[in-house]
Motif scaffolding. Structure first.
Motif, PDB file in Angstrom:
ATOM      1  N   ASP A  44     -25.972 -33.417  16.521  1.00 16.06           N
ATOM      2  CA  ASP A  44     -24.934 -32.926  16.795  1.00 16.06           C
ATOM      3  C   ASP A  44     -24.679 -32.188  14.964  1.00 16.06           C
ATOM      4  N   THR A  45     -23.227 -32.031  15.029  1.00 11.83           N
ATOM      5  CA  THR A  45     -23.753 -31.561  13.426  1.00 11.83           C
ATOM      6  C   THR A  45     -21.952 -31.821  12.727  1.00 11.83           C
ATOM      7  N   PRO A  46     -22.264 -33.108  12.610  1.00 11.61           N
ATOM      8  CA  PRO A  46     -20.939 -33.489  11.574  1.00 11.61           C
ATOM      9  C   PRO A  46     -20.765 -32.771  10.582  1.00 11.61           C
ATOM     10  N   ASP A  47     -21.852 -32.713   9.911  1.00  7.48           N
ATOM     11  CA  ASP A  47     -21.884 -32.463   8.643  1.00  7.48           C
ATOM     12  C   ASP A  47     -21.480 -30.784   8.245  1.00  7.48           C
ATOM     13  N   GLU A  48     -21.076 -30.842   6.849  1.00  5.60           N
ATOM     14  CA  GLU A  48     -21.472 -29.375   6.219  1.00  5.60           C
ATOM     15  C   GLU A  48     -22.703 -29.049   6.166  1.00  5.60           C
ATOM     16  N   TYR A  49     -23.464 -27.832   6.209  1.00  2.00           N
ATOM     17  CA  TYR A  49     -24.502 -26.955   6.235  1.00  2.00           C
ATOM     18  C   TYR A  49     -24.745 -25.108   5.138  1.00  2.00           C
ATOM     19  N   ILE A  50     -25.380 -25.801   4.195  1.00  2.00           N
ATOM     20  CA  ILE A  50     -26.285 -24.167   3.363  1.00  2.00           C
ATOM     21  C   ILE A  50     -27.084 -24.124   4.657  1.00  2.00           C
ATOM     22  N   TRP A  51     -26.861 -22.646   5.133  1.00  2.00           N
ATOM     23  CA  TRP A  51     -28.199 -22.650   5.791  1.00  2.00           C
ATOM     24  C   TRP A  51     -28.804 -21.097   5.374  1.00  2.00           C
ATOM     25  N   GLY A  76     -25.344 -31.833  -3.120  1.00  7.13           N
ATOM     26  CA  GLY A  76     -26.025 -32.766  -2.365  1.00  7.13           C
ATOM     27  C   GLY A  76     -24.697 -33.777  -1.749  1.00  7.13           C
ATOM     28  N   ASN A  77     -23.433 -33.198  -1.652  1.00  7.43           N
ATOM     29  CA  ASN A  77     -22.335 -32.976  -0.283  1.00  7.43           C
ATOM     30  C   ASN A  77     -22.946 -32.364   1.238  1.00  7.43           C
ATOM     31  N   TYR A  78     -23.842 -31.204   0.611  1.00  6.27           N
ATOM     32  CA  TYR A  78     -24.274 -30.506   1.737  1.00  6.27           C
ATOM     33  C   TYR A  78     -25.435 -30.815   2.315  1.00  6.27           C
ATOM     34  N   LYS A  79     -25.470 -30.522   3.933  1.00  4.17           N
ATOM     35  CA  LYS A  79     -27.154 -30.456   4.737  1.00  4.17           C
ATOM     36  C   LYS A  79     -27.748 -28.860   4.224  1.00  4.17           C
ATOM     37  N   ALA A  80     -29.167 -29.218   4.371  1.00  8.57           N
ATOM     38  CA  ALA A  80     -29.591 -27.914   4.387  1.00  8.57           C
ATOM     39  C   ALA A  80     -30.327 -28.110   6.192  1.00  8.57           C
ATOM     40  N   LEU A  81     -29.716 -26.621   6.475  1.00  9.58           N
ATOM     41  CA  LEU A  81     -30.477 -26.077   7.790  1.00  9.58           C
ATOM     42  C   LEU A  81     -31.173 -24.950   7.623  1.00  9.58           C
ATOM     43  N   ILE A 102     -32.893 -30.267   7.639  1.00  9.21           N
ATOM     44  CA  ILE A 102     -32.677 -29.974   9.096  1.00  9.21           C
ATOM     45  C   ILE A 102     -33.348 -28.812   9.436  1.00  9.21           C
ATOM     46  N   HIS A 103     -34.635 -28.273  10.283  1.00 12.32           N
ATOM     47  CA  HIS A 103     -34.712 -27.715  11.034  1.00 12.32           C
ATOM     48  C   HIS A 103     -34.755 -27.103  12.326  1.00 12.32           C
ATOM     49  N   GLN A 104     -34.648 -25.450  12.604  1.00 13.49           N
ATOM     50  CA  GLN A 104     -33.907 -25.183  14.228  1.00 13.49           C
ATOM     51  C   GLN A 104     -34.335 -23.995  14.103  1.00 13.49           C
ATOM     52  N   TYR A 105     -34.951 -24.122  15.766  1.00 14.58           N
ATOM     53  CA  TYR A 105     -35.354 -22.456  15.625  1.00 14.58           C
ATOM     54  C   TYR A 105     -34.487 -21.691  16.197  1.00 14.58           C
ATOM     55  N   PRO A 123     -22.300 -23.218   9.350  1.00 14.79           N
ATOM     56  CA  PRO A 123     -22.966 -22.805   7.933  1.00 14.79           C
ATOM     57  C   PRO A 123     -21.183 -22.270   6.844  1.00 14.79           C
ATOM     58  N   THR A 124     -21.972 -23.008   5.968  1.00 15.68           N
ATOM     59  CA  THR A 124     -21.005 -22.411   5.069  1.00 15.68           C
ATOM     60  C   THR A 124     -21.248 -21.348   4.332  1.00 15.68           C
ATOM     61  N   ILE A 125     -22.515 -21.081   4.385  1.00 13.60           N
ATOM     62  CA  ILE A 125     -23.808 -20.396   3.366  1.00 13.60           C
ATOM     63  C   ILE A 125     -25.081 -19.860   4.230  1.00 13.60           C
ATOM     64  N   GLY A 126     -25.168 -18.199   3.881  1.00 13.57           N
ATOM     65  CA  GLY A 126     -26.154 -18.087   4.512  1.00 13.57           C
ATOM     66  C   GLY A 126     -27.088 -17.649   3.732  1.00 13.57           C
ATOM     67  N   ILE A 127     -28.771 -18.420   3.571  1.00 12.63           N
ATOM     68  CA  ILE A 127     -29.402 -18.048   2.223  1.00 12.63           C
ATOM     69  C   ILE A 127     -30.343 -17.202   3.470  1.00 12.63           C
ATOM     70  N   PHE A 128     -30.673 -15.698   3.361  1.00 12.02           N
ATOM     71  CA  PHE A 128     -31.995 -14.875   3.960  1.00 12.02           C
ATOM     72  C   PHE A 128     -32.933 -15.071   3.257  1.00 12.02           C
ATOM     73  N   ILE A 129     -34.173 -14.294   3.691  1.00 11.45           N
ATOM     74  CA  ILE A 129     -35.077 -14.139   3.002  1.00 11.45           C
ATOM     75  C   ILE A 129     -36.130 -12.855   3.797  1.00 11.45           C
ATOM     76  N   GLU A 130     -36.243 -12.042   3.431  1.00 13.23           N
ATOM     77  CA  GLU A 130     -37.668 -10.780   3.441  1.00 13.23           C
ATOM     78  C   GLU A 130     -36.491 -10.425   3.654  1.00 13.23           C
ATOM     79  N   ALA A 131     -37.258  -9.824   5.081  1.00  9.48           N
ATOM     80  CA  ALA A 131     -37.048  -8.724   5.896  1.00  9.48           C
ATOM     81  C   ALA A 131     -35.859  -9.543   7.426  1.00  9.48           C
TER      82      ALA A 131
END
Length: 407
Positions: A44-51, A76-81, A102-105, A123-131
């Protein structure tokens, strides 16, 4: 062009379940979690996420150390996806997952799956890495007002040449990132020339590793071949056989780039009439050829040798990241194809830590020359100091980005 991509991926969506089931048969997917790639979730997703969105294990390790201080100290009020694509990265993510992480594929880039993913996790924000450049995902984030940042952006020369053929499409996609930090100055300059004004260079995150530990287990009989591709194995075996003529206890520890392709290495070794031992048989290093067939243990073997050859460089692949063995004070050997990590190799070469080898004879010569190597001692301190500066600059960049976007 983007409309054509949208239409093609919309239609491919109906084949994706079959494709994933085929990959399951090949043991390339997690049988318990592959449906996450279809946008089907049990959490479930009741929380706010930084992705945090990566692709494989290397990218996840690059961003891992940023997640902890961001989530614990600032948000701290957010969870990491965390989303990743490969099975090895999913296995590794279990070690860092907790109540707040939390990890998801990662979702397959079809319109239907992307919408299910974003509607579910929000997600509130998306932080992508590399390519990680997936058009449907990036454009749908823009449609849903999800701000994105791309860290440590990496593009090979061949991929940039392909993007130049559809430069307007590339620029349209990449402008959806508020900020792009690049892995090298060269990449930043090329992105700017293509018309992007949101790219900047603050250093390569791969230089940072806060958990680096040195163990004194170096053995002058041991050599490590790291991230070896099947097409490179013959070079290492030829060098091994040459050195064995004068050094009877010589040991080659061969670590495939993809452990799930171990069967290819076994067949090649049999074709070459080579006797070998799989590491899982006794979990010990003995004389001869040792084939590593376990995930996430490669790093420890750098403590056992003074010299490491980095794969992906005798073939046109662009090399693999050489920093892990360099951090363990190993001499790093490589072939001519290193364009994915050219600035890292430039840094290593400047400090006399890496050397180019052109063929199997040159490889055998350089291995023997460096088996007793001692002059790379304490190079880890140079890397750690440089990496910490880059990490702090990147952390501040991401922190400011989040503060500006979260109202």
């Amino acid at each position: 062009m983007l409309k054509v991509y949208y239409l093609i991926t919309f239609l491919i969506n109906y084949l994706v379940p079959l494709i994933l089931k085929f990959r399951l048969l090949k043991k390339k997917e997690d049988p318990n979690r592959y449906k996450e790639k279809l946008g089907k979730y049990t959490k479930d997703t009741p929380d706010e996420y930084i992705w945090f969105h990566a692709s494989s294990l290397g990218e996840l390790k690059s961003i891992e150390k940023l997640i902890e201080p961001l989530m614990s100290n600032f948000y701290g009020n957010y969870k990491a996806l965390i989303t990743t694509s490969t099975k090895s990265s999913g296995d590794y993510a279990k070690n860092i997952s907790n109540d707040q992480i939390i990890h998801q594929y990662a979702p397959i880039d079809t319109p239907q799956i992307i919408i299910r993913f974003l509607n579910h996790w929000k997600p509130t924000i998306g932080i992508f890495i590399e390519a990680e450049i997936w058009p449907n995902l990036i454009i749908e984030c823009e449609n849903k007002n999800i701000p994105l940042i791309l860290l440590n952006a990496r593009f090979s020369p061949s991929s940039l040449r392909k993007w130049r053929l559809i430069q307007n499409v590339f620029v349209t996609i990449m402008r959806n990132f508020k900020i792009i930090t690049t892995m090298s100055k060269t990449i930043k300059e090329k992105l700017t020339l293509m018309g992007l004004n949101n790219a900047e260079f603050i250093g390569n995150l791969k230089f940072y590793n806060s958990a680096n530990q040195i163990e004194s287990k170096k053995n002058a009989n041991n050599f490590v071949g790291m991230s070896i591709h099947p097409g490179e194995l013959k070079f290492l075996i030829s060098a091994h056989q040459k050195i064995l003529q004068t050094q009877k206890k010589f040991t080659s520890i061969i670590i495939p780039r993809h452990i799930n392709k171990i069967y290819k290495f076994e067949q090649l070794l049999k074709n070459l009439n080579c006797t070998y031992t799989k590491y899982s048989e006794n979990n010990k290093i003995t004389s001869g050829i040792i084939l590593i067939d376990k995930y996430n243990i490669a790093e420890k073997f750098f403590n056992y040798s003074n010299v490491v050859f980095m794969g992906g460089s005798f073939i046109k692949h662009g090399g693999q990241n050489p920093l892990e063995p360099a951090r363990k004070n190993c001499k790093v050997l490589h072939g001519p194809s290193i364009y994915n990590f050219d600035e890292i190799y430039e840094f290593l070469k400047k400090n006399n830590v890496s050397s180019l080898v052109k063929n199997e004879d040159d490889l055998a010569k350089q291995i023997q020359l460096n088996l007793n190597n001692a002059y790379v001692k304490n190079f880890n301190n140079i890397i750690d100091s440089y990496g910490l500066e880059i990490f702090n600059n990147t952390l501040n960049k991401v922190k400011n980005f989040i503060n500006n976007e979260i109202k």
